[in-house]
Design an enzyme around this catalytic site. Structure first.
Site, PDB file in Angstrom:
ATOM      1  N   GLN A 126       0.886  -1.166   0.000  1.00 57.48           N
ATOM      2  CA  GLN A 126       0.000   0.000   0.000  1.00 57.48           C
ATOM      3  C   GLN A 126       0.922   1.212   0.000  1.00 57.48           C
ATOM      4  OE1 GLN A 126      -3.170   0.867  -0.352  1.00 57.48           O
ATOM      5  NE2 GLN A 126      -2.683   2.995   0.088  1.00 57.48           N
ATOM      6  N   CYS A 127       1.085   1.862  -1.156  1.00 56.13           N
ATOM      7  CA  CYS A 127       2.063   2.950  -1.272  1.00 56.13           C
ATOM      8  C   CYS A 127       1.486   4.328  -0.981  1.00 56.13           C
ATOM      9  CB  CYS A 127       2.701   2.942  -2.654  1.00 56.13           C
ATOM     10  SG  CYS A 127       3.852   1.574  -2.863  1.00 56.13           S
ATOM     11  N   GLN A 128       0.181   4.525  -1.229  1.00 54.55           N
ATOM     12  CA  GLN A 128      -0.390   5.830  -0.897  1.00 54.55           C
ATOM     13  C   GLN A 128      -0.377   5.969   0.624  1.00 54.55           C
ATOM     14  OE1 GLN A 128      -4.539   6.483  -1.884  1.00 54.55           O
ATOM     15  NE2 GLN A 128      -4.251   8.664  -2.058  1.00 54.55           N
ATOM     16  N   GLY A 257     -10.834   0.409   2.109  1.00 49.65           N
ATOM     17  CA  GLY A 257     -11.874  -0.277   1.350  1.00 49.65           C
ATOM     18  C   GLY A 257     -11.277  -0.781   0.049  1.00 49.65           C
ATOM     19  N   MET A 259      -7.935   0.314  -2.979  1.00 47.05           N
ATOM     20  CA  MET A 259      -6.879   1.227  -3.420  1.00 47.05           C
ATOM     21  C   MET A 259      -6.847   1.149  -4.936  1.00 47.05           C
ATOM     22  SD  MET A 259      -4.557   3.444  -2.826  1.00 47.05           S
ATOM     23  CE  MET A 259      -3.702   4.237  -4.194  1.00 47.05           C
ATOM     24  N   GLU A 260      -6.936   2.333  -5.528  1.00 45.27           N
ATOM     25  CA  GLU A 260      -7.178   2.434  -6.966  1.00 45.27           C
ATOM     26  C   GLU A 260      -5.927   2.180  -7.795  1.00 45.27           C
ATOM     27  OE1 GLU A 260      -7.384   4.881  -4.652  1.00 45.27           O
ATOM     28  OE2 GLU A 260      -6.530   6.754  -5.379  1.00 45.27           O
ATOM     29  N   HIS A 284     -16.302   3.575  -6.995  1.00 45.24           N
ATOM     30  CA  HIS A 284     -15.368   4.603  -6.528  1.00 45.24           C
ATOM     31  C   HIS A 284     -13.947   4.326  -7.058  1.00 45.24           C
ATOM     32  CE1 HIS A 284     -13.902   7.646  -3.614  1.00 45.24           C
ATOM     33  NE2 HIS A 284     -12.812   6.890  -3.636  1.00 45.24           N
ATOM     34  N   GLU A 285     -13.468   3.118  -6.828  1.00 44.76           N
ATOM     35  CA  GLU A 285     -12.080   2.807  -7.235  1.00 44.76           C
ATOM     36  C   GLU A 285     -11.928   2.899  -8.748  1.00 44.76           C
ATOM     37  OE1 GLU A 285     -10.140   2.939  -4.862  1.00 44.76           O
ATOM     38  OE2 GLU A 285     -11.627   2.612  -3.291  1.00 44.76           O
ATOM     39  N   HIS A 288     -11.558   6.401 -10.010  1.00 45.72           N
ATOM     40  CA  HIS A 288     -10.191   6.908  -9.826  1.00 45.72           C
ATOM     41  C   HIS A 288      -9.321   6.698 -11.063  1.00 45.72           C
ATOM     42  CE1 HIS A 288      -9.608   8.513  -5.843  1.00 45.72           C
ATOM     43  NE2 HIS A 288     -10.104   7.454  -5.238  1.00 45.72           N
ATOM     44  N   GLU A 307     -10.067  12.855  -4.438  1.00 51.76           N
ATOM     45  CA  GLU A 307     -11.184  12.187  -3.750  1.00 51.76           C
ATOM     46  C   GLU A 307     -12.529  12.878  -3.953  1.00 51.76           C
ATOM     47  OE1 GLU A 307     -10.988   9.318  -2.927  1.00 51.76           O
ATOM     48  OE2 GLU A 307      -8.843   8.996  -2.645  1.00 51.76           O
ATOM     49  N   ASP A 364      -1.325   9.914   6.431  1.00 51.79           N
ATOM     50  CA  ASP A 364      -2.157   8.772   6.842  1.00 51.79           C
ATOM     51  C   ASP A 364      -2.980   9.105   8.084  1.00 51.79           C
ATOM     52  OD1 ASP A 364      -1.199   7.143   4.853  1.00 51.79           O
ATOM     53  OD2 ASP A 364       0.425   6.349   6.089  1.00 51.79           O
ATOM     54  N   TYR A 372     -13.352  14.010   0.584  1.00 53.46           N
ATOM     55  CA  TYR A 372     -14.228  13.182  -0.253  1.00 53.46           C
ATOM     56  C   TYR A 372     -15.594  13.866  -0.409  1.00 53.46           C
ATOM     57  CZ  TYR A 372     -11.049   9.187   0.688  1.00 53.46           C
ATOM     58  OH  TYR A 372      -9.970   8.352   0.790  1.00 53.46           O
ATOM     59  N   ARG A 541      -9.724  -2.796   8.198  1.00 54.49           N
ATOM     60  CA  ARG A 541     -10.206  -1.628   7.451  1.00 54.49           C
ATOM     61  C   ARG A 541     -10.429  -0.469   8.417  1.00 54.49           C
ATOM     62  NH1 ARG A 541     -15.450  -1.499   3.390  1.00 54.49           N
ATOM     63  NH2 ARG A 541     -15.118   0.640   2.688  1.00 54.49           N
TER      64      ARG A 541
END
Ligand SMILES: [Zn+2]
Length: 590
Positions: A126-128, A257, A259-260, A284-285, A288, A307, A364, A372, A541
């Site tokens: 998970q890089c974001q 939930g 990651m795009e 949603h994803e 993106h 977002e 984070d 959003y 989550r």
């Protein structure tokens, strides 16, 4: 030096990375990736080049067969270590050999017991927002885009996926080597890798799903409508430019939930309900792919561009696929959540602005749903004053003009001024973006389905509990709305009653528990604690478990359990989850 992004050491006047070839070897015993990476720069660079890293063990740096001089010469708890490549002499490509740390921030290594199958280990990234630097040195800012190729060596029983196009696979001894290429330039936060015992099923001509064999059939059924979603999204946002759109279903520890990651959304298994009831998460994803991946926020201060736009697109696509009634219900529910969060952080807090000054802030730990929903409501307001037809033409122009580019909030405002000057006259865009709170001067969402919930709630507050029949046909978002709007404390008997009539146990929908368990804690329903612990141990989550920890902190009796529960589950969860909750507990003096 010139810093362009408060969350990166990159100095873009030095030059930019244009392409990286990654050769990655996975080591599931030591939890380390051994990587050799060849970098190509946009233009030859002389002098210095600063790269972001954290925990990287650099062994070698070479350009044109010569060792490069380098030093980790600055460090910061949030930003990591600055890798300074020195005395470059017109260098246009170089190679780095390094290992990641066994506790790399972006990587979650799970033993077999924490997977659906229970046997094979699992690795996912998970890089974001700023964790790509823990996998490979890079200019870890969304304003730099590069293409890449990747070769990933994994144990033979496992499958590697990368958010890119797979171009080959070969067996070598006890290993399998998967090859990928990403011809479209991406910002570093969209790099993603997953390794596990995975099966694949086609969903449509451009869509498919990777998941552990134990859950792949359920996932295939749940997300069967993905192809239709792409077609609907294209009508609103323009052609899909990434080739395929696949899903990777992760173990339940995944902090988000979804990651795009381009071409390959990483998804929480809590989205598989057996009812197709949470596919708005996919909407949603998928959205993106345009708003975020194609047109990208230039820094994390401009996060609302990613977002807010994506949430807006999600509501529009949901309106077509699920009907206006449901889209309206979700809009009113979202407005209530927005108020809930704004009141929690303080209506005049800078965190309630769309553009959030974030120097020194951990993206984070400070991310909320505000960008959003407030962002979405701003765009809805723009649509409202100008009419849907003209706003839709504007959307297509926006995604077309800025494709594969990064955009600041200010550049967006300029574009809006130029294309839709009437919007600037009628909507105080500056107040929306730069001022805290939420303006009264806007069109409010209305929903008859929400009003039904409100009636039941009003009656309950006056002493009449709803009957099971009254709520039997409720939509998922009506249940959420009900649980969200309950008084903070209710009698323990009522907790038990609602649990029974809402049939929460049978619903397999973790979303219900973020509010319900918070209510149980605030209401002193002590018997629920073992189930709450089990839930937090399983689900990573953040959206679902953060409200439960907040309720524990606020409660006299449960407060003492919060730290113990985190310690109990921290091995199972992603470092982002543990970090965010740990910060919350520390701030509460726990
Ligand atoms: Zn998003």
């Amino acid at each position: 030096m010139t810093r362009h992004d408060p969350h990166s050491y990159a100095d873009l006047t030095q030059g930019k990375i244009a392409h990286i070839d990654l050769h990655i070897k996975t080591d599931f015993d030591t939890h380390i990736l051994k990587i050799e990476a060849e970098y190509r720069l946009e233009e030859p660079v002389s002098g210095s080049l600063f790269l972001d890293t954290v925990g990287i063990d650099l062994k070698q740096a070479i350009a044109s067969g010569q060792n490069l001089q380098w030093e980790f010469d600055e460090q910061d708890e949030l930003l990591g270590e600055r890798l300074h490549l020195k005395n470059l002499d017109g260098v246009s490509s170089f190679t780095l050999a390094f290992s990641t740390s066994s506790v790399a921030r972006a990587l979650q290594w799970l033993p077999g017991v924490q997977t659906a199958g229970g046997q094979h280990p699992f690795l996912y990234s998970q890089c974001q927002a700023i964790h790509a630097r823990s996998i490979f040195p890079c200019q870890d800012t969304p304003s730099v885009r590069f293409t890449f190729s990747a070769e990933v060596e994994v144990p033979k029983a496992l499958t590697a996926v990368v958010a890119a196009e797979q171009i080959g696979v070969e067996e070598r001894g006890e290993s399998r080597i998967f090859r990928f290429k990403m011809p479209q330039p991406i910002p570093s936060y969209l790099f993603a890798i997953g390794v596990g015992h995975l099966a694949f099923r086609e969903l449509g001509s451009r869509t498919g799903v990777y998941a552990e064999p134990e859950i792949v059939e359920a996932a295939t059924w749940e997300f069967a409508e993905n192809e239709a979603k792409i077609m609907e999204a294209e009508k609103l946002l323009g052609p899909y430019l990434w080739g395929r759109y696949d899903l990777l279903i992760l173990p339940p520890s995944f902090p988000y939930g979804g990651m795009e990651n381009p071409r390959l959304t990483f998804l929480t298994p809590t989205a598989i309900l057996g009812t197709r009831g949470q596919t708005c998460l996919i909407t949603h994803e998928l959205a993106h792919a345009w708003t975020g991946n194609l047109v990208t926020n230039a820094t994390w201060e401009d996060f609302w561009l990613n977002e807010g736009w994506t949430t807006y697109a999600e509501t529009r696509i949901t309106e077509v696929l699920e009907g206006k009634e449901i889209a309206d219900l979700m809009a009113v529910y979202d407005e209530h959540r927005l108020f809930e969060v704004m009141e929690r952080v303080g209506m005049d807090s800078p965190l309630t602005c769309l553009k959030v000054p974030s120097e020194g802030r951990d993206p984070d730990a400070t991310t909320t749903i505000i960008p959003y929903y407030k962002g979405c409501f701003l765009l809805k307001e723009c649509e409202h004053v100008i009419g849907r037809e003209r706003f839709d033409a504007f959307i297509q122009k926006y995604t077309g003009k800025y494709q594969f580019q990064s955009l600041t909030t200010e550049a967006f405002i300029e574009f809006l001024k130029q294309e839709l000057p009437e919007v600037i006259e009628k909507v105080d865009v500056y107040e929306w973006i730069y001022e805290p709170g939420l303006t009264e001067n806007r069109s409010r969402p209305q929903s008859t389905l929400y009003d039904e919930v409100q009636e039941i709630l009003t009656a309950y507050k006056q002493g009449t509990r709803p009957t099971k029949e009254q709520i039997a046909d409720w939509h998922r978002y009506q249940i959420f709305s009900f649980l969200q709007a309950l008084p903070v404390q209710i009698p323990v008997e009522d907790c038990k009653y609602f649990e029974a009539i809402l049939e929460l146990e049978n619903k397999n929908d973790a979303g219900n528990y973020m509010y319900f368990y918070a209510t149980c804690i605030a209401s002193g329903y002590r018997e629920s604690l073992p189930r709450i612990e089990e839930f937090i141990g399983k689900i990573g989550r953040l959206l679902y478990i953060l409200p439960i920890f907040r309720a524990m902190i606020a409660s006299d009796w449960a407060r003492a359990h919060a730290r113990r529960i985190l310690e109990q589950v921290q091995e199972r969860h992603h470092k982002i989850t543990v970090h965010v909750i740990n910060k919350l507990l520390e701030e509460a003096g726990l």
